[in-house]
Scaffold this active site. Structure first.
Site, PDB file in Angstrom:
ATOM      1  N   PRO A 256       0.844  -1.206   0.000  1.00 51.82           N
ATOM      2  CA  PRO A 256       0.000   0.000   0.000  1.00 51.82           C
ATOM      3  C   PRO A 256       0.874   1.250   0.000  1.00 51.82           C
ATOM      4  CG  PRO A 256       0.005  -1.002   2.179  1.00 51.82           C
ATOM      5  CD  PRO A 256       0.791  -1.915   1.298  1.00 51.82           C
ATOM      6  N   ASP A 432       5.877   2.381   2.309  1.00 49.86           N
ATOM      7  CA  ASP A 432       4.920   1.320   2.604  1.00 49.86           C
ATOM      8  C   ASP A 432       4.088   1.737   3.820  1.00 49.86           C
ATOM      9  OD1 ASP A 432       3.581  -1.031   3.307  1.00 49.86           O
ATOM     10  OD2 ASP A 432       5.278  -2.322   2.808  1.00 49.86           O
ATOM     11  N   HIS A 433       2.776   1.926   3.623  1.00 46.20           N
ATOM     12  CA  HIS A 433       1.914   2.413   4.695  1.00 46.20           C
ATOM     13  C   HIS A 433       1.710   1.368   5.789  1.00 46.20           C
ATOM     14  CE1 HIS A 433      -0.413   5.358   6.567  1.00 46.20           C
ATOM     15  NE2 HIS A 433      -1.204   5.726   5.586  1.00 46.20           N
ATOM     16  N   ARG A 434       2.086   0.120   5.519  1.00 47.89           N
ATOM     17  CA  ARG A 434       2.020  -0.902   6.568  1.00 47.89           C
ATOM     18  C   ARG A 434       3.138  -0.717   7.585  1.00 47.89           C
ATOM     19  NH1 ARG A 434       2.586  -6.176   3.028  1.00 47.89           N
ATOM     20  NH2 ARG A 434       4.311  -4.856   2.302  1.00 47.89           N
TER      21      ARG A 434
END
Length: 462
Positions: A256, A432-434
């Site tokens: 994401p 990476d939004h994680r």
């Protein structure tokens, strides 16, 4: 007796390669370590040397063909060593690029030649290690192997070259600068010799012209019949372009992405670079903005380790790396390739500039080794030379962030109540939004901007 040679394990999980050029012909008599083929893998274009001496009985591959690891490339007929040596001049005249190994123990005239070799098979070593040995003038058969399974590693070759003693089979020749960067020796990705005898060779069928990309996520809908609107032409993807397409699809599908945009006032930095251009050239170095970008990013990655990591989704763990190896996107006529500079946080800007220039040149010339293209922890892509006001780069998986840079432009800026011209550099940090939230990305990007705007803090010495 016929002896087949198969595509060796090239390491890093590589399972296939595309044949770029066949450097020998059927009937040629060649020596061990002479260039045999040029292949392009998912990571680099490399030269595969012959693992043995003999006559080329059959070439099973052609340029443009994609073959799997373990596929038979060439079949050899045995010849005695004297016949091989005597035929060298004939082969050299036919193909000047087929150079013999740098050291010939039988003809060197050394008073203390290395001990005779009792093994009749090829020395276990990866293609990159064999190439390094040729460039350093090291006889692999006289090197003590310390790698897994008795394989000769890069470290073994460098040790033999550095010691310069006859019992290590060393020839005193200058080494290529690209092998003096202090990189860790390749171990996990070293080639593996077959555990059992190889069955008789059989011709490898030509590769199909149709090779679909690897599937990731949902299948794309069928394409319309474009011919109904006019003439079309179909061109097969090159091995590198296919790999880029698959990697980008993988990253965009499973990661994401979120992108933070910022701008750095590099007016003072640009002036600093201009002031020191001549001084740097006296040392054989051309200072560039990219070198300072790499230094700034490396220093801030130490302060923000979350962006210097990889996410192990299966284990639910974040892998934090205690080294800073930066990938730099390099445009080539074959596609975008990302070679890696190691331990950037520990190097001066001058050292970074020197290594970057050499690495980029090797990459553009197709001479980058597999070691040059692996182990990155963060990527910088600078499109400033091509223009543009900004871009949203795709993360180089399994990294978790990438810094994109566009062209700096003079703009009117209000400073101390006055409108003045300043050189502003657009930056885009995709991450990476994680792994990180928006506030984390903003803080990391702002830290890089602060260093670029205060080059006196960034640059302690040239």
């Amino acid at each position: 007796m016929a002896r087949p040679f198969v595509l060796p394990d090239l390491g890093e999980g590589l399972t296939e390669a595309e044949i770029v050029k066949v450097l020998v012909h059927e009937g040629d008599v060649i020596r061990e370590d002479a260039p045999l083929l040029e292949v392009e893998t998912d990571k680099a274009q490399v030269e595969i040397p012959s693992p043995m001496s003999g006559r080329v009985a059959k070439v099973h591959v052609t340029a443009g063909q994609t073959v799997k690891v373990g596929a038979v490339l060439v079949t050899f007929d045995d010849l005695d060593s004297r016949a091989v040596l005597d035929s060298r001049a004939v082969l050299d005249s036919r193909a000047p690029g087929l150079r013999p190994p740098a050291r010939d123990p039988e003809r060197s005239g050394d008073s203390n030649p290395p001990a005779a070799v009792t093994s009749s098979g090829p020395v276990p070593a990866t293609p990159s290690t064999r190439r390094l040995a040729r460039e350093l003038g090291v006889d692999l058969r006289a090197v003590t192997a310390t790698g897994p399974g008795g394989r000769v590693s890069d470290a073994d070759v460098r040790m033999a070259a550095n010691r310069g003693t006859a019992d290590r089979g060393v020839a005193e020749q200058p080494s290529d600068s690209r092998h003096s960067s202090g990189q860790e020796p390749e171990r996990a990705g070293e080639a593996r010799e077959p555990a059992s005898p190889i069955p008789p060779a059989s011709p490898t069928p030509p590769a199909s012209p149709k090779k679909p990309l690897a599937r990731v996520g949902l299948d794309a809908p069928s394409l319309p019949n474009f011919e109904q609107w006019g003439k079309v032409e179909r061109q097969p993807l090159s091995h590198l372009r296919r790999t880029i397409a698959e990697r980008m699809t993988l990253s965009a599908t499973i990661v994401p992405h979120v992108t933070h945009f910022d701008r750095a006032d590099i007016t003072d930095l640009d002036a600093l670079i201009t002031r020191h251009l001549d001084r740097a050239k006296e040392r054989g170095v051309t200072l560039t903005l990219t070198s300072f970008l790499l230094k700034a990013a490396a220093l801030m990655l130490r302060a923000h380790p979350r962006f210097n990591a990889s996410l192990d989704a299966a284990a639910g763990e974040l892998v934090l790396k205690h080294y800073v190896n930066l990938g730099v996107a390099v445009a080539t006529d074959r596609g975008l390739i990302v070679p890696v500079l190691r331990d950037v946080d520990k190097k001066t800007v001058m050292e970074i500039a020197r290594e970057l220039a050499a690495l980029a040149q090797r990459t553009r010339e197709g001479k980058a080794s597999l070691d040059d293209l692996k182990g990155g922890t963060f990527t910088v892509t600078n499109l400033g030379a091509l223009g543009g006001t900004g871009a949203i780069p795709i993360i180089n998986y399994p990294e978790v962030a990438i810094l994109g840079v566009a062209r700096g432009r003079q703009e009117a800026v209000v400073r101390d109540g006055r409108i003045v011209p300043r050189l502003l550099l657009p930056l885009s940090l995709a991450f990476d939004h994680r792994v990180a939230d928006g506030v984390d990305g903003a803080r990391f990007a702002s830290a890089i901007v602060r260093l670029l705007e205060h080059p006196d803090e960034l640059l302690l010495e040239l």
